[in-house]
Write a protein that holds these residues in place. Structure first.
Motif, short mmCIF file in Angstrom:
data_model
loop_
_atom_site.label_atom_id
_atom_site.label_comp_id
_atom_site.label_asym_id
_atom_site.label_seq_id
_atom_site.Cartn_x
_atom_site.Cartn_y
_atom_site.Cartn_z
N UNK A 37 -0.15 14.07 -0.57
CA UNK A 37 0.02 13.83 -2.01
C UNK A 37 0.51 12.43 -2.31
N UNK A 38 1.36 11.88 -1.45
CA UNK A 38 1.89 10.54 -1.65
C UNK A 38 0.86 9.51 -1.18
N UNK A 39 0.33 8.67 -2.09
CA UNK A 39 -0.71 7.70 -1.70
C UNK A 39 -0.25 6.71 -0.63
N UNK A 40 1.03 6.33 -0.64
CA UNK A 40 1.53 5.39 0.36
C UNK A 40 1.53 6.03 1.75
N UNK A 41 1.96 7.29 1.83
CA UNK A 41 1.94 7.99 3.11
C UNK A 41 0.52 8.23 3.59
N UNK A 42 -0.38 8.57 2.68
CA UNK A 42 -1.78 8.78 3.06
C UNK A 42 -2.40 7.48 3.56
N UNK A 43 -2.04 6.36 2.95
CA UNK A 43 -2.57 5.07 3.42
C UNK A 43 -2.09 4.77 4.83
N UNK A 44 -0.81 5.08 5.13
CA UNK A 44 -0.30 4.90 6.49
C UNK A 44 -1.04 5.81 7.46
N UNK A 45 -1.28 7.04 7.05
CA UNK A 45 -1.98 7.99 7.91
C UNK A 45 -3.42 7.53 8.16
N UNK A 46 -4.10 7.08 7.10
CA UNK A 46 -5.49 6.61 7.24
C UNK A 46 -5.56 5.40 8.17
N UNK A 47 -4.62 4.48 8.01
CA UNK A 47 -4.61 3.29 8.85
C UNK A 47 -4.47 3.66 10.32
N UNK A 48 -3.60 4.62 10.60
CA UNK A 48 -3.43 5.08 11.98
C UNK A 48 -4.65 5.84 12.47
N UNK A 49 -5.23 6.68 11.62
CA UNK A 49 -6.37 7.50 12.04
C UNK A 49 -7.59 6.65 12.41
N UNK A 50 -7.76 5.50 11.77
CA UNK A 50 -8.88 4.63 12.11
C UNK A 50 -8.69 3.92 13.45
N UNK A 51 -7.48 3.96 14.00
CA UNK A 51 -7.23 3.32 15.30
C UNK A 51 -7.18 4.33 16.44
N UNK A 52 -7.45 5.60 16.13
CA UNK A 52 -7.43 6.64 17.16
C UNK A 52 -8.84 7.19 17.37
N UNK A 53 -9.21 7.35 18.61
CA UNK A 53 -10.56 7.78 18.99
C UNK A 53 -10.63 9.30 19.13
N UNK A 54 -11.70 9.88 18.59
CA UNK A 54 -11.97 11.30 18.78
C UNK A 54 -12.40 11.50 20.23
#
Length: 138
Positions: A37-54
């Motif tokens: 819900x918090x856009x700042x937290x989601x941005x941090x999560x998205x930034x991290x998720x793009x640096x992690x490989x499936x």
């Protein structure tokens, strides 16, 4: 005789059904496809998720992958970010759990040093070969 043939066909077909039984039947984790819900937290999560490989896909990030495992990893990232955990601590936890391959930004260690050393060696050897060839022409 027909019953025996049908039973034999069923017994022979069971090993072919095993992969179907291995399919994921669990529903996706809550934060697999739902943003924080918090856009700042989601941005941090998205930034991290793009640096992690499936781990199941062909080197897609967990942000881009539709694999159930990537969804579980997105859920873990979002849950931990929402709990106030540092993104680098989450990365370290995932690397300790899945190995260096999970990170697009591997840290220098005894198992990853070739990733850093081999390109440098190749450039040095190529440079040496070019200089040597140019000197031979003169």
């Amino acid at each position: 005789m027909k019953r025996l043939i049908a039973l034999l066909a069923l017994v022979l077909a069971l090993p072919l059904a095993a992969p179907v039984l291995g399919q994921d039947t669990m529903p996706p984790a809550p934060y697999a496809y739902q943003q924080l819900e918090d856009p700042a937290l989601e941005a941090k999560a998205q930034e991290l998720m793009f640096t992690l490989r499936c781990l199941k896909c062909q080197s897609q990030s967990i942000a881009d992958s539709d694999a159930p495992m990537a969804g579980d990893m997105r859920h873990q990232v979002r849950t931990r970010i929402a709990a106030g955990e540092d993104p680098e601590a989450i990365r370290a936890w995932l690397v300790s759990r899945y190995g260096d391959y999970v990170s697009y930004k591997p840290h220098l260690s005894s198992s990853t040093w070739p990733l850093f050393a081999i390109p440098v060696i190749v450039v040095l050897v190529a440079g040496f070969a070019i200089v040597r060839r140019m000197r031979a022409r003169k």
